[in-house]
Design a protein around this motif. Structure first.
Motif, PDB file in Angstrom:
ATOM      1  N   SER A 159       0.857  -1.183   0.000  1.00 29.26           N
ATOM      2  CA  SER A 159       0.000   0.000   0.000  1.00 29.26           C
ATOM      3  C   SER A 159       0.892   1.232   0.000  1.00 29.26           C
ATOM      4  N   VAL A 160       0.269   2.387  -0.094  1.00 32.38           N
ATOM      5  CA  VAL A 160       1.045   3.625  -0.135  1.00 32.38           C
ATOM      6  C   VAL A 160       1.767   3.836   1.193  1.00 32.38           C
ATOM      7  N   ASP A 161       2.859   4.572   1.149  1.00 34.34           N
ATOM      8  CA  ASP A 161       3.560   4.930   2.376  1.00 34.34           C
ATOM      9  C   ASP A 161       2.663   5.794   3.253  1.00 34.34           C
ATOM     10  N   GLY A 162       2.932   5.746   4.565  1.00 33.16           N
ATOM     11  CA  GLY A 162       2.175   6.553   5.507  1.00 33.16           C
ATOM     12  C   GLY A 162       3.065   7.546   6.229  1.00 33.16           C
ATOM     13  N   VAL A 163       2.443   8.491   6.912  1.00 33.33           N
ATOM     14  CA  VAL A 163       3.175   9.492   7.693  1.00 33.33           C
ATOM     15  C   VAL A 163       2.487   9.677   9.042  1.00 33.33           C
ATOM     16  N   ARG A 164       3.281  10.022  10.055  1.00 36.72           N
ATOM     17  CA  ARG A 164       2.784  10.475  11.352  1.00 36.72           C
ATOM     18  C   ARG A 164       3.605  11.691  11.743  1.00 36.72           C
ATOM     19  N   VAL A 165       2.945  12.674  12.370  1.00 37.21           N
ATOM     20  CA  VAL A 165       3.611  13.927  12.707  1.00 37.21           C
ATOM     21  C   VAL A 165       3.396  14.256  14.176  1.00 37.21           C
ATOM     22  N   VAL A 166       4.495  14.433  14.905  1.00 33.29           N
ATOM     23  CA  VAL A 166       4.427  14.962  16.265  1.00 33.29           C
ATOM     24  C   VAL A 166       4.497  16.482  16.152  1.00 33.29           C
ATOM     25  N   ALA A 167       3.392  17.147  16.450  1.00 37.69           N
ATOM     26  CA  ALA A 167       3.347  18.611  16.430  1.00 37.69           C
ATOM     27  C   ALA A 167       3.592  19.104  17.853  1.00 37.69           C
TER      28      ALA A 167
ATOM     29  N   ALA B 248       3.004  14.829   5.085  1.00 37.66           N
ATOM     30  CA  ALA B 248       2.982  15.130   6.516  1.00 37.66           C
ATOM     31  C   ALA B 248       2.392  16.513   6.770  1.00 37.66           C
ATOM     32  N   ARG B 249       2.821  17.488   5.999  1.00 33.50           N
ATOM     33  CA  ARG B 249       2.284  18.844   6.154  1.00 33.50           C
ATOM     34  C   ARG B 249       0.788  18.877   5.827  1.00 33.50           C
ATOM     35  N   ARG B 250       0.392  18.165   4.778  1.00 37.38           N
ATOM     36  CA  ARG B 250      -1.021  18.148   4.380  1.00 37.38           C
ATOM     37  C   ARG B 250      -1.888  17.503   5.454  1.00 37.38           C
ATOM     38  N   GLU B 251      -1.472  16.338   5.954  1.00 37.63           N
ATOM     39  CA  GLU B 251      -2.266  15.637   6.961  1.00 37.63           C
ATOM     40  C   GLU B 251      -2.364  16.444   8.254  1.00 37.63           C
ATOM     41  N   LEU B 252      -1.285  17.101   8.630  1.00 42.66           N
ATOM     42  CA  LEU B 252      -1.296  17.913   9.848  1.00 42.66           C
ATOM     43  C   LEU B 252      -2.310  19.047   9.727  1.00 42.66           C
ATOM     44  N   ALA B 253      -2.357  19.675   8.562  1.00 40.93           N
ATOM     45  CA  ALA B 253      -3.303  20.771   8.340  1.00 40.93           C
ATOM     46  C   ALA B 253      -4.734  20.252   8.239  1.00 40.93           C
ATOM     47  N   GLU B 254      -4.933  19.144   7.528  1.00 38.68           N
ATOM     48  CA  GLU B 254      -6.282  18.620   7.328  1.00 38.68           C
ATOM     49  C   GLU B 254      -6.899  18.124   8.630  1.00 38.68           C
ATOM     50  N   GLU B 255      -6.149  17.336   9.391  1.00 37.60           N
ATOM     51  CA  GLU B 255      -6.715  16.697  10.580  1.00 37.60           C
ATOM     52  C   GLU B 255      -6.734  17.604  11.803  1.00 37.60           C
TER      53      GLU B 255
ATOM     54  N   ARG C   4      -0.271  24.260  11.010  1.00 37.35           N
ATOM     55  CA  ARG C   4       0.811  24.462  10.049  1.00 37.35           C
ATOM     56  C   ARG C   4       2.093  24.708  10.831  1.00 37.35           C
ATOM     57  N   ALA C   5       3.200  24.228  10.281  1.00 35.50           N
ATOM     58  CA  ALA C   5       4.473  24.288  10.999  1.00 35.50           C
ATOM     59  C   ALA C   5       5.542  24.931  10.132  1.00 35.50           C
ATOM     60  N   ALA C   6       6.309  25.842  10.739  1.00 37.52           N
ATOM     61  CA  ALA C   6       7.421  26.467  10.022  1.00 37.52           C
ATOM     62  C   ALA C   6       8.606  25.515   9.924  1.00 37.52           C
ATOM     63  N   GLN C   7       8.720  24.595  10.888  1.00 35.04           N
ATOM     64  CA  GLN C   7       9.833  23.645  10.904  1.00 35.04           C
ATOM     65  C   GLN C   7       9.287  22.220  10.975  1.00 35.04           C
ATOM     66  N   VAL C   8       9.692  21.390  10.032  1.00 32.45           N
ATOM     67  CA  VAL C   8       9.326  19.973  10.043  1.00 32.45           C
ATOM     68  C   VAL C   8      10.580  19.165   9.737  1.00 32.45           C
ATOM     69  N   GLU C   9      10.932  18.251  10.629  1.00 32.47           N
ATOM     70  CA  GLU C   9      12.127  17.434  10.428  1.00 32.47           C
ATOM     71  C   GLU C   9      11.780  15.955  10.520  1.00 32.47           C
TER      72      GLU C   9
ATOM     73  N   TYR D 240       7.668  12.349  11.557  1.00 25.65           N
ATOM     74  CA  TYR D 240       8.185  13.715  11.533  1.00 25.65           C
ATOM     75  C   TYR D 240       7.927  14.425  12.858  1.00 25.65           C
ATOM     76  N   LEU D 241       8.773  15.413  13.123  1.00 27.85           N
ATOM     77  CA  LEU D 241       8.596  16.324  14.251  1.00 27.85           C
ATOM     78  C   LEU D 241       8.373  17.717  13.688  1.00 27.85           C
ATOM     79  N   ALA D 242       7.250  18.336  14.061  1.00 28.80           N
ATOM     80  CA  ALA D 242       6.895  19.672  13.577  1.00 28.80           C
ATOM     81  C   ALA D 242       6.945  20.663  14.730  1.00 28.80           C
ATOM     82  N   ARG D 243       7.561  21.821  14.474  1.00 28.62           N
ATOM     83  CA  ARG D 243       7.661  22.868  15.494  1.00 28.62           C
ATOM     84  C   ARG D 243       7.370  24.227  14.871  1.00 28.62           C
ATOM     85  N   SER D 244       7.330  25.261  15.728  1.00 30.69           N
ATOM     86  CA  SER D 244       6.951  26.615  15.297  1.00 30.69           C
ATOM     87  C   SER D 244       5.579  26.554  14.636  1.00 30.69           C
TER      88      SER D 244
END
Length: 200
Positions: A41-49, A88-95, A99-104, A123-127
């Protein structure tokens, strides 16, 4: 392919909307034959904001396959051809409306290596800046919760957080960030580690 291994045949047994099931016949290094059935299946993402107060954003929703509500970091599947960071940026905004200035990138992990050829990018999102979310119909029951990182780590250990990508992402964030203070919950105290002196 693993060195010394070769694929003798590969058959798609089932094709769905988001997943396919494949059966491969494989010859291993010692020339023995094996059969491997797995999903793709497609790759997945998880983001710690992580906000500037040391809290992380978790979403709670009903997960049909698991038969229960789960607490997870925002995330989901990549669209065809979509870069994982963009996903990752899209899912964070949708769910979560974040929005994050820094994503690593924290790491890439295999979801279930024995039975699924699918990767999860953590990913880790900050700012952060928080606005309106844009959830689809399947996410209508989703709720956003802000939890202190230290508490989230404890939740990984006591069974309140059970989704694999979230577990890994939260613990990796705790390992590398200084946003929270104190002894990590998984490190026992000196008193608990001390053994009885058995010298005569």
């Amino acid at each position: 392919m693993i060195d010394g291994w070769s694929t003798v045949s590969s058959t798609v047994e089932y094709t769905g909307v988001r997943v396919l099931v494949r059966r491969d016949a494989v010859r291993r290094t010692d020339q023995s034959l094996g059969t491997y059935e797995y999903t793709e299946s497609v790759d997945g993402v998880r983001v710690v904001a992580l906000d500037d107060r040391g809290r992380i954003a978790l979403v709670e929703e009903n997960v049909y396959v698991c038969g229960q509500r789960l607490l997870m970091c925002p995330g989901g599947g990549c669209e065809p051809g979509e870069d994982p960071l963009a996903a990752a940026r899209r899912e964070l905004a949708e769910e979560a409306g974040i929005r994050a200035a820094q994503v690593e990138l924290l790491t890439m992990m295999w979801r279930m290596p024995a039975g699924a050829r699918t990767r999860e990018h953590l990913y880790l999102a900050r700012s952060l800046s928080v606005g309106e979310h844009h959830r689809d119909a399947s996410e209508a029951d989703m709720e956003l919760r802000w939890v202190a990182l230290e508490q989230a780590v404890a939740m990984c250990g006591d069974g309140r957080i059970t989704e694999a990508g979230t577990l890994a992402a939260v613990l990796l964030t705790a390992q590398r960030t200084t946003a929270w203070s104190g002894r990590p919950p998984w490190v026992p105290t000196v008193a608990r580690c001390r053994t009885r002196d058995r010298r005569p």
